[in-house]
Design a protein around this motif. Structure first.
Motif, PDB file in Angstrom:
ATOM      1  N   ARG A 250       0.832  -1.208   0.000  1.00  0.00           N
ATOM      2  CA  ARG A 250       0.000   0.000   0.000  1.00  0.00           C
ATOM      3  C   ARG A 250       0.865   1.256   0.000  1.00  0.00           C
ATOM      4  O   ARG A 250       0.585   2.222  -0.723  1.00  0.00           O
ATOM      5  N   PHE A 251       1.929   1.231   0.773  1.00  0.00           N
ATOM      6  CA  PHE A 251       2.859   2.358   0.832  1.00  0.00           C
ATOM      7  C   PHE A 251       3.449   2.624  -0.550  1.00  0.00           C
ATOM      8  O   PHE A 251       3.474   3.757  -1.024  1.00  0.00           O
ATOM      9  N   GLY A 252       3.924   1.550  -1.205  1.00  0.00           N
ATOM     10  CA  GLY A 252       4.550   1.722  -2.512  1.00  0.00           C
ATOM     11  C   GLY A 252       3.590   2.227  -3.564  1.00  0.00           C
ATOM     12  O   GLY A 252       3.916   3.135  -4.335  1.00  0.00           O
ATOM     13  N   ASN A 253       2.388   1.640  -3.612  1.00  0.00           N
ATOM     14  CA  ASN A 253       1.414   2.046  -4.630  1.00  0.00           C
ATOM     15  C   ASN A 253       0.998   3.504  -4.478  1.00  0.00           C
ATOM     16  O   ASN A 253       0.955   4.266  -5.447  1.00  0.00           O
ATOM     17  N   THR A 254       0.675   3.890  -3.264  1.00  0.00           N
ATOM     18  CA  THR A 254       0.233   5.271  -3.038  1.00  0.00           C
ATOM     19  C   THR A 254       1.390   6.254  -3.178  1.00  0.00           C
ATOM     20  O   THR A 254       1.191   7.397  -3.588  1.00  0.00           O
ATOM     21  N   LEU A 255       2.610   5.805  -2.857  1.00  0.00           N
ATOM     22  CA  LEU A 255       3.774   6.679  -3.023  1.00  0.00           C
ATOM     23  C   LEU A 255       4.011   6.985  -4.496  1.00  0.00           C
ATOM     24  O   LEU A 255       4.223   8.139  -4.878  1.00  0.00           O
ATOM     25  N   VAL A 256       3.956   5.963  -5.322  1.00  0.00           N
ATOM     26  CA  VAL A 256       4.175   6.159  -6.759  1.00  0.00           C
ATOM     27  C   VAL A 256       3.114   7.084  -7.346  1.00  0.00           C
ATOM     28  O   VAL A 256       3.420   8.012  -8.108  1.00  0.00           O
ATOM     29  N   ALA A 257       1.843   6.838  -6.963  1.00  0.00           N
ATOM     30  CA  ALA A 257       0.759   7.682  -7.482  1.00  0.00           C
ATOM     31  C   ALA A 257       0.909   9.121  -6.999  1.00  0.00           C
ATOM     32  O   ALA A 257       0.721  10.076  -7.769  1.00  0.00           O
ATOM     33  N   GLY A 258       1.244   9.294  -5.719  1.00  0.00           N
ATOM     34  CA  GLY A 258       1.390  10.642  -5.166  1.00  0.00           C
ATOM     35  C   GLY A 258       2.543  11.403  -5.781  1.00  0.00           C
ATOM     36  O   GLY A 258       2.420  12.599  -6.096  1.00  0.00           O
ATOM     37  N   MET A 259       3.685  10.733  -5.991  1.00  0.00           N
ATOM     38  CA  MET A 259       4.837  11.398  -6.580  1.00  0.00           C
ATOM     39  C   MET A 259       4.602  11.717  -8.052  1.00  0.00           C
ATOM     40  O   MET A 259       5.068  12.742  -8.554  1.00  0.00           O
ATOM     41  N   HIS A 260       3.871  10.847  -8.742  1.00  0.00           N
ATOM     42  CA  HIS A 260       3.559  11.116 -10.151  1.00  0.00           C
ATOM     43  C   HIS A 260       2.756  12.398 -10.295  1.00  0.00           C
ATOM     44  O   HIS A 260       2.962  13.183 -11.227  1.00  0.00           O
ATOM     45  N   GLY A 261       1.838  12.619  -9.376  1.00  0.00           N
ATOM     46  CA  GLY A 261       1.032  13.835  -9.439  1.00  0.00           C
ATOM     47  C   GLY A 261       1.729  15.056  -8.890  1.00  0.00           C
ATOM     48  O   GLY A 261       1.187  16.164  -8.954  1.00  0.00           O
ATOM     49  N   ASN A 262       2.932  14.864  -8.340  1.00  0.00           N
ATOM     50  CA  ASN A 262       3.666  15.982  -7.736  1.00  0.00           C
ATOM     51  C   ASN A 262       5.037  16.154  -8.382  1.00  0.00           C
ATOM     52  O   ASN A 262       6.006  16.534  -7.729  1.00  0.00           O
TER      53      ASN A 262
END
Length: 705
Positions: A250-262
């Protein structure tokens, strides 16, 4: 604005180049301030954190020369003390400069938990922080273990009610969770005994479970107790492992999505803690540079201010590098193009920005200036009767009109610095756009009306250290008129250990500058970690990355004409780098090391007016020997080529729009002189090249960065 501080203007000149290193930049303020007592800074360059220091130095020199801020360098010297000031939450100002975007705030907290810890301890902290941040998954894991283990307790203690058995099951599971947390806090034990420590942890857990089941579970002992203990000892660790795995996923998936949008970073650099009293890095830098410069104009501090450029119609005109009062240059990496750039850019790169995207990266006053200058420069082109195509890009199906990046003179310092310090993963990359004319959609067929618009392609700009972490080449000259100093940040040498218990500024092994003509010839490299398969592989991969990033810098450190002006500052493992919340002592040690480095440079290179210092005398000798040796080799090679290549015919073939008759006459005379020089140097002895310092230098034609 002309100089209004003659005392500062009359100081001897020096150039300064500073290496990147994120929080290692605290080493620079006292170094700069110490050198400023003796020198006037002419050319200042850097990368990443070194770019921050370079811009601060340039702003302070601007303030001093114009008389707007006579105490600018004294103010800059205070910066390390300001950065270590702690707020009510216990974190330093340095820490609060890096404010994560909302989608990755939890992830940032996990990564922050790893600061100032050894690798194993950091891993344990990160796992615990990850479970705390994603507690919903942990709760599901507890419920799963509870459902699996409660029937086991009922079988082992049939006299218990369901409620009592449930309580016993929860008690045992709670024990295992607390015991797992304790183990994660003690992961350092794995370093000494990678198999023994986990086995002992499991055995102690079993014994504690047996004690609970025997004391409050009502089990009669024997096979039933053994069954219950083993079942708990298997179910609890398995569910704990499942929770950790799911939390990590969960950490990895949300981290990738969050960084992509930032912009592929955790922090944008802007202030996101509204009302907390802490400015984000970019917002703070913008105000800090203006404060150092004593800048009170209605526009942000731009390169034209530093250059003393003429102001025409509210905008600054360009100035040649040699004529700039203070020349600041920083490095950035256009990773989408696999290229690097110096800012100010060399010529017109045809770059555009999306105002909507950039408002997330830069303060309002900066954006107001950029938009105004971009529009005014476009109107000026149209008024001159030139075509100016509309440039657009598409984002999520929406077509947006782009603004042209203003000319170098009108580019705010904070924009250049932010583009240089976009440290991968920590700070968002900066998006710009350029038109790819190799694409058919941007090509207008002959005989067809002009295109309504051009479609631009996004170019991500990231940390300048990807290409060159210490761009000494910015201001290098074959025969320099004044010294160019450089600062290298490196790890501790095993034979020159740093005694951090000594007062800051009095630590042997911390700062090194050659004090003789042969010093610095040898360079140290750490032995690879080949003792273990995994450690060796990881170290090998990191070495490949480091080599790609630093090879150019590394070959310069021991080279003649370079090593004598590059001061080496050693850091301990918990100093600099990504240590966003460095202890006060570490900040004091690094900042004091900067002061000592400046003192060594000054002692080596400065002399009273009319005299030459030993360092500058030796440096000039080395540079002259290198240049004459290179000239001899070039002249001989060119002489042979001119004699065999019929280059006179090539000169005559050059069309008039490239070379006029006067140009051709001058070129022909130049070729004759080269031939004469080659004949002069034809004999092997005396050979200037043989007397040049080793290893031999080479000179080749290459594009300017």
């Amino acid at each position: 604005m002309p100089e209004s501080n003659p005392a500062a203007a009359d100081k001897p000149l020096c150039d300064l180049v500073m290496k990147g290193g994120i929080t290692s930049g605290v080493v620079y303020p006292q170094l700069i301030a110490e050198l400023a007592d003796t020198y006037r800074f002419k050319n200042i360059g850097g990368t990443s954190a070194g770019a921050i220091a370079a811009a601060g130095c340039a702003a302070a020199e601007h303030g001093r020369l114009t008389g707007q801020r006579a105490d600018a360098f004294a103010e800059l010297m205070k910066l390390p003390r300001q950065l270590k000031e702690r707020s009510a939450d216990g974190h330093s100002m340095l820490f609060h400069l890096f404010q994560p975007a909302a989608p990755v705030r939890k992830h940032f907290a996990v990564l922050v938990s790893m600061l100032n810890a050894s690798p194993l301890a950091a891993a344990g902290r990160a796992v615990l922080a990850m479970v705390r941040q994603f507690w919903g998954i942990a709760l599901l894991g507890v419920l799963l273990a509870f459902v699996l283990f409660t029937p086991v307790v009922l079988v082992a203690a049939p006299t218990l009610s369901l409620a009592a058995a449930s309580g016993v099951a929860l008690a045992v599971l709670l024990l295992w969770w607390l015991w797992a947390a304790y183990g994660l806090c003690r992961l350092e034990a794995l370093k000494a005994s990678p198999w023994k420590a986990p086995l002992l942890w499991w055995v102690f857990g079993l014994l504690a479970s047996a004690a609970i089941l025997g004391a409050i579970g009502g089990t009669a002992g024997g096979v039933a107790l053994l069954w219950a203990v083993l079942a708990g000892g298997i179910a609890a660790p398995l569910t704990i492992g499942l929770v950790l795995a799911l939390s990590g996923l969960r950490f990895g998936n949300t981290l990738v999505a969050g960084m992509h949008g930032n912009g592929y970073g955790l922090c944008s650099g802007r202030t996101v803690e509204a009302g907390a009293g802490h400015a984000g890095l970019t917002d703070w830098l913008s105000g800090y540079f203006e404060g150092l410069a004593g800048h009170h104009a209605s526009h942000p501090l731009v390169f034209g201010d530093l250059w003393n450029a003429p102001l025409v119609n509210g905008r600054f005109a360009d100035v040649k590098p040699a004529d700039r009062r203070v020349n600041l240059e920083v490095m950035t990496s256009a990773v989408s193009q696999q290229m690097c750039y110096a800012i100010p850019f060399r010529g017109d790169q045809g770059l555009y920005y999306d105002p909507q995207e950039w408002r997330k990266l830069f303060p309002d006053e900066v954006m107001k200036w950029l938009d105004g200058v971009s529009a005014a420069e476009g109107a000026e082109v149209r008024a001159a009767g030139e075509d100016l195509e509309t440039v657009v890009h598409e984002l999520n199906g929406e077509r947006r009109v782009l603004s042209r990046l203003p000319s170098n003179a009108n580019l705010p310092l904070v924009v250049a610095v932010r583009m240089s310090l976009s440290f991968p993963a920590l700070l968002s990359a900066v998006p710009l756009y350029a038109v790819d004319f190799s694409l058919k959609l941007n090509q207008c067929p002959k005989g067809q009306p002009p295109l309504d618009s051009l479609m631009a392609t996004r170019v991500w700009f990231s940390d300048g250290g990807i290409a060159s972490n210490m761009p000494l080449h910015f201001f290098d000259s074959p025969l320099p008129g004044h010294p160019t100093f450089a600062i290298n940040l490196k790890s501790e040498h095993p034979d020159h250990k740093i005694d951090a218990t000594l007062p800051p500024g009095q630590q042997p092994g911390r700062v090194y500058l050659p004090d003789s003509n042969v010093g610095g010839e040898r360079r140290y490299w750490p032995a690879p970690a080949d003792g273990s398969s995994l450690g060796g592989l990881i170290g090998f991969v990191f070495s490949i990355v480091d080599t790609m990033q630093n090879w150019r810098d590394e070959i310069q450190f021991p080279y003649p004409g370079y090593r004598d002006r590059i001061v080496q500052i050693s850091q301990l493992k918990d100093e600099g780098g990504l240590n966003l919340d460095m202890p006060d002592r570490n900040i004091e040690n690094l900042s004091a090391a900067g002061r000592v480095a400046a003192q060594k440079l000054r002692a080596r290179f400065h002399a009273p007016p009319g005299q030459l210092s030993e360092g500058w005398r030796y440096h000039r000798q080395q540079r002259l020997r290198i240049l004459l040796g290179v000239f001899e080799r070039m002249a001989k090679d060119l002489g042979r080529s001119l004699a065999a290549g019929r280059w006179d015919e090539a000169l005559e073939d050059i069309p008039p729009h490239d070379y006029s008759a006067a140009h051709k006459a001058q070129a022909f005379e130049c070729m004759q002189r080269i031939d004469e020089l080659a004949k002069l140097l034809h004999d092997e002895e005396p050979s200037l090249e043989s007397r040049a310092p080793k290893p031999r230098a080479s000179m080749r034609i290459a594009p300017r960065i």
